[in-house]
Design a protein around this motif. Structure first.
Motif, PDB file in Angstrom:
ATOM      1  N   HIS A  59      89.933  64.918  23.576  1.00 25.17           N
ATOM      2  CA  HIS A  59      88.759  64.884  24.450  1.00 25.17           C
ATOM      3  C   HIS A  59      87.524  65.379  23.705  1.00 25.17           C
ATOM      4  CE1 HIS A  59      89.907  63.767  28.480  1.00 25.17           C
ATOM      5  NE2 HIS A  59      90.934  64.603  28.495  1.00 25.17           N
ATOM      6  N   PRO A  60      86.395  64.691  23.872  1.00 26.42           N
ATOM      7  CA  PRO A  60      85.155  65.257  23.363  1.00 26.42           C
ATOM      8  C   PRO A  60      84.797  66.512  24.174  1.00 26.42           C
ATOM      9  CG  PRO A  60      84.737  63.168  24.493  1.00 26.42           C
ATOM     10  CD  PRO A  60      86.223  63.390  24.489  1.00 26.42           C
ATOM     11  N   ARG A  61      84.035  67.378  23.574  1.00 21.95           N
ATOM     12  CA  ARG A  61      83.648  68.640  24.220  1.00 21.95           C
ATOM     13  C   ARG A  61      83.035  68.398  25.604  1.00 21.95           C
ATOM     14  NH1 ARG A  61      85.683  72.842  24.684  1.00 21.95           N
ATOM     15  NH2 ARG A  61      84.435  74.436  25.596  1.00 21.95           N
ATOM     16  N   ALA A  62      82.224  67.347  25.733  1.00 20.79           N
ATOM     17  CA  ALA A  62      81.557  67.054  27.007  1.00 20.79           C
ATOM     18  C   ALA A  62      82.573  66.815  28.120  1.00 20.79           C
ATOM     19  CB  ALA A  62      80.637  65.850  26.855  1.00 20.79           C
ATOM     20  N   ASN A  63      83.683  66.155  27.817  1.00 18.91           N
ATOM     21  CA  ASN A  63      84.717  65.919  28.827  1.00 18.91           C
ATOM     22  C   ASN A  63      85.340  67.229  29.286  1.00 18.91           C
ATOM     23  OD1 ASN A  63      84.313  63.171  28.524  1.00 18.91           O
ATOM     24  ND2 ASN A  63      86.411  62.705  27.935  1.00 18.91           N
ATOM     25  N   ILE A  64      85.639  68.102  28.340  1.00 22.29           N
ATOM     26  CA  ILE A  64      86.264  69.382  28.679  1.00 22.29           C
ATOM     27  C   ILE A  64      85.311  70.222  29.525  1.00 22.29           C
ATOM     28  CG2 ILE A  64      87.132  71.554  27.724  1.00 22.29           C
ATOM     29  CD1 ILE A  64      88.415  69.857  25.505  1.00 22.29           C
ATOM     30  N   GLU A  65      84.029  70.220  29.152  1.00 24.04           N
ATOM     31  CA  GLU A  65      83.051  70.977  29.934  1.00 24.04           C
ATOM     32  C   GLU A  65      82.924  70.414  31.344  1.00 24.04           C
ATOM     33  OE1 GLU A  65      79.535  70.887  27.492  1.00 24.04           O
ATOM     34  OE2 GLU A  65      80.406  72.292  26.042  1.00 24.04           O
ATOM     35  N   LYS A  66      82.966  69.103  31.461  1.00 26.75           N
ATOM     36  CA  LYS A  66      82.869  68.458  32.773  1.00 26.75           C
ATOM     37  C   LYS A  66      84.060  68.839  33.648  1.00 26.75           C
ATOM     38  CE  LYS A  66      81.535  63.933  34.572  1.00 26.75           C
ATOM     39  NZ  LYS A  66      81.268  62.523  34.236  1.00 26.75           N
ATOM     40  N   MET A  67      85.272  68.733  33.097  1.00 23.12           N
ATOM     41  CA  MET A  67      86.465  69.073  33.870  1.00 23.12           C
ATOM     42  C   MET A  67      86.505  70.564  34.194  1.00 23.12           C
ATOM     43  SD  MET A  67      89.461  66.641  32.294  1.00 23.12           S
ATOM     44  CE  MET A  67      89.063  66.893  30.565  1.00 23.12           C
ATOM     45  N   PRO A  72      85.361  65.476  38.199  1.00 20.76           N
ATOM     46  CA  PRO A  72      86.309  64.483  37.677  1.00 20.76           C
ATOM     47  C   PRO A  72      85.663  63.597  36.618  1.00 20.76           C
ATOM     48  CG  PRO A  72      86.241  64.452  40.093  1.00 20.76           C
ATOM     49  CD  PRO A  72      85.111  65.316  39.628  1.00 20.76           C
ATOM     50  N   LEU A  73      86.462  63.173  35.657  1.00 20.98           N
ATOM     51  CA  LEU A  73      85.976  62.238  34.639  1.00 20.98           C
ATOM     52  C   LEU A  73      85.838  60.848  35.242  1.00 20.98           C
ATOM     53  CD1 LEU A  73      88.140  63.237  31.528  1.00 20.98           C
ATOM     54  CD2 LEU A  73      85.825  63.991  32.117  1.00 20.98           C
ATOM     55  N   THR A  74      84.900  60.094  34.698  1.00 19.66           N
ATOM     56  CA  THR A  74      84.735  58.693  35.080  1.00 19.66           C
ATOM     57  C   THR A  74      85.468  57.831  34.054  1.00 19.66           C
ATOM     58  OG1 THR A  74      82.758  58.409  33.731  1.00 19.66           O
ATOM     59  CG2 THR A  74      82.431  59.200  36.007  1.00 19.66           C
ATOM     60  N   ASP A  75      85.591  56.550  34.361  1.00 19.22           N
ATOM     61  CA  ASP A  75      86.169  55.636  33.376  1.00 19.22           C
ATOM     62  C   ASP A  75      85.369  55.681  32.082  1.00 19.22           C
ATOM     63  OD1 ASP A  75      88.176  54.890  35.086  1.00 19.22           O
ATOM     64  OD2 ASP A  75      87.386  52.894  35.487  1.00 19.22           O
ATOM     65  N   ASP A  77      83.833  58.126  30.789  1.00 21.51           N
ATOM     66  CA  ASP A  77      84.210  59.347  30.056  1.00 21.51           C
ATOM     67  C   ASP A  77      85.552  59.165  29.354  1.00 21.51           C
ATOM     68  OD1 ASP A  77      82.002  60.855  31.069  1.00 21.51           O
ATOM     69  OD2 ASP A  77      83.144  61.347  32.886  1.00 21.51           O
ATOM     70  N   ARG A  78      86.444  58.413  29.986  1.00 17.35           N
ATOM     71  CA  ARG A  78      87.819  58.323  29.485  1.00 17.35           C
ATOM     72  C   ARG A  78      88.007  57.312  28.356  1.00 17.35           C
ATOM     73  NH1 ARG A  78      89.298  58.903  35.293  1.00 17.35           N
ATOM     74  NH2 ARG A  78      90.235  60.971  35.531  1.00 17.35           N
ATOM     75  N   TRP A  79      87.228  56.238  28.315  1.00 14.75           N
ATOM     76  CA  TRP A  79      87.484  55.191  27.310  1.00 14.75           C
ATOM     77  C   TRP A  79      87.450  55.702  25.873  1.00 14.75           C
ATOM     78  CZ3 TRP A  79      90.428  51.819  28.970  1.00 14.75           C
ATOM     79  CH2 TRP A  79      90.284  51.235  30.229  1.00 14.75           C
ATOM     80  N   SER A 109      95.035  50.166  33.515  1.00  9.10           N
ATOM     81  CA  SER A 109      94.092  49.768  32.460  1.00  9.10           C
ATOM     82  C   SER A 109      94.070  50.791  31.326  1.00  9.10           C
ATOM     83  CB  SER A 109      92.687  49.564  33.031  1.00  9.10           C
ATOM     84  OG  SER A 109      92.209  50.748  33.639  1.00  9.10           O
ATOM     85  N   TYR A 110      94.256  52.059  31.633  1.00 10.67           N
ATOM     86  CA  TYR A 110      94.325  53.087  30.583  1.00 10.67           C
ATOM     87  C   TYR A 110      95.594  52.885  29.758  1.00 10.67           C
ATOM     88  CZ  TYR A 110      91.124  55.618  33.787  1.00 10.67           C
ATOM     89  OH  TYR A 110      90.105  55.999  34.622  1.00 10.67           O
ATOM     90  N   ARG A 111      96.694  52.614  30.438  1.00 13.88           N
ATOM     91  CA  ARG A 111      97.955  52.387  29.724  1.00 13.88           C
ATOM     92  C   ARG A 111      97.877  51.111  28.883  1.00 13.88           C
ATOM     93  NH1 ARG A 111      99.572  54.230  34.898  1.00 13.88           N
ATOM     94  NH2 ARG A 111     100.306  52.184  35.608  1.00 13.88           N
ATOM     95  N   ASP A 112      97.171  50.107  29.407  1.00 14.89           N
ATOM     96  CA  ASP A 112      96.980  48.875  28.627  1.00 14.89           C
ATOM     97  C   ASP A 112      96.253  49.174  27.323  1.00 14.89           C
ATOM     98  OD1 ASP A 112      98.271  47.385  30.575  1.00 14.89           O
ATOM     99  OD2 ASP A 112      96.402  46.625  31.477  1.00 14.89           O
ATOM    100  N   GLU A 113      95.270  50.065  27.374  1.00 13.57           N
ATOM    101  CA  GLU A 113      94.550  50.450  26.148  1.00 13.57           C
ATOM    102  C   GLU A 113      95.510  51.115  25.161  1.00 13.57           C
ATOM    103  OE1 GLU A 113      91.760  51.147  23.212  1.00 13.57           O
ATOM    104  OE2 GLU A 113      91.590  49.817  24.940  1.00 13.57           O
ATOM    105  N   LEU A 114      96.351  52.014  25.635  1.00 14.49           N
ATOM    106  CA  LEU A 114      97.304  52.688  24.751  1.00 14.49           C
ATOM    107  C   LEU A 114      98.335  51.707  24.206  1.00 14.49           C
ATOM    108  CD1 LEU A 114      97.809  55.949  26.825  1.00 14.49           C
ATOM    109  CD2 LEU A 114      96.371  55.634  24.790  1.00 14.49           C
ATOM    110  N   ARG A 115      98.732  50.731  25.027  1.00  8.89           N
ATOM    111  CA  ARG A 115      99.702  49.714  24.604  1.00  8.89           C
ATOM    112  C   ARG A 115      99.150  48.835  23.482  1.00  8.89           C
ATOM    113  NH1 ARG A 115     102.201  49.730  29.704  1.00  8.89           N
ATOM    114  NH2 ARG A 115     100.400  48.808  30.729  1.00  8.89           N
ATOM    115  N   ARG A 116      97.860  48.809  23.298  1.00 11.57           N
ATOM    116  CA  ARG A 116      97.250  48.014  22.233  1.00 11.57           C
ATOM    117  C   ARG A 116      97.544  48.593  20.846  1.00 11.57           C
ATOM    118  NH1 ARG A 116      91.525  48.083  22.613  1.00 11.57           N
ATOM    119  NH2 ARG A 116      91.612  46.634  20.897  1.00 11.57           N
ATOM    120  N   ALA A 117      98.063  49.813  20.787  1.00 10.24           N
ATOM    121  CA  ALA A 117      98.407  50.413  19.496  1.00 10.24           C
ATOM    122  C   ALA A 117      99.481  49.572  18.814  1.00 10.24           C
ATOM    123  CB  ALA A 117      98.910  51.843  19.691  1.00 10.24           C
TER     124      ALA A 117
END
Length: 192
Positions: A59-67, A72-75, A77-79, A109-117
């Protein structure tokens, strides 16, 4: 997708370790906060002799600070975070290694991104009741994720679908049995 339920007989695997997975097979231990992803991933990686990574480290620092502030994170934030995890899995593939990583992987859709590995990516969804997850979150210290975000994560969660390469495990199952069941599933002929 397969399921392990808490009333199923425990799976016993001989010895403390099992053989390594086929090269470039990766396991994403997924679920909402409090499901035990870090514990299960660490024990599974140790059992299988694999590298392990904690998604929070990507996670980038901004995500950790937000949480940490209870937002909540947005899409959006998560990509970048999901891409960083996928790139780590690919670097493991490029090095000829299988790996285990934690990641909430809340949406398909998040899992689909990881499956692209590169390599095969399989998911282990640690699932439990809201009350149990809240109890676990309330009992941990030193983690940036506040209990107030649990409901947001549960609302976002899209369970594994039948066509996804995954296993659902009830987190009321003792952790040793969870790890044994996951290891057995990963090595089962039908999982290959």
């Amino acid at each position: 997708m397969d399921t392990v339920v808490s009333n199923a007989p425990p799976v016993h695997v001989r010895g403390e370790t099992t053989s390594r997975l086929p090269v470039t097979d990766h396991v994403v231990v997924m679920g909402v906060a409090g499901s035990g992803k870090t514990t299960v991933a660490a024990l599974l990686a140790e059992r299988l002799g694999l590298d392990v990574a904690e998604a929070d480290e990507f996670h980038p620092r901004a995500n950790i600070e937000k949480m940490s502030a209870g937002t909540p994170l947005t899409d959006e934030d998560r990509w970048p975070w999901l891409r960083a995890i996928r790139e780590w899995l690919e670097s493991e593939s490029d090095a000829g290694r299988s790996a285990v990583v934690t990641c909430s992987a809340l949406k398909r859709s998040y899992r689909d991104e990881l499956r692209r590995a590169r390599g095969r990516v399989r998911f282990v969804h640690l699932a439990g009741s809201r009350d149990l997850l809240a109890e676990r979150m309330a009992g941990r210290s030193g983690h940036f994720m506040p209990l107030s975000l649990l409901d947001s994560q549960l609302a976002t969660l899209e369970p594994l679908e039948a066509d996804e390469d995954g296993l659902v495990v009830d987190v009321t199952t003792p952790v040793r049995d969870v790890v044994a069941a996951v290891a057995a599933w990963l090595h089962a002929p039908s999982a290959s």
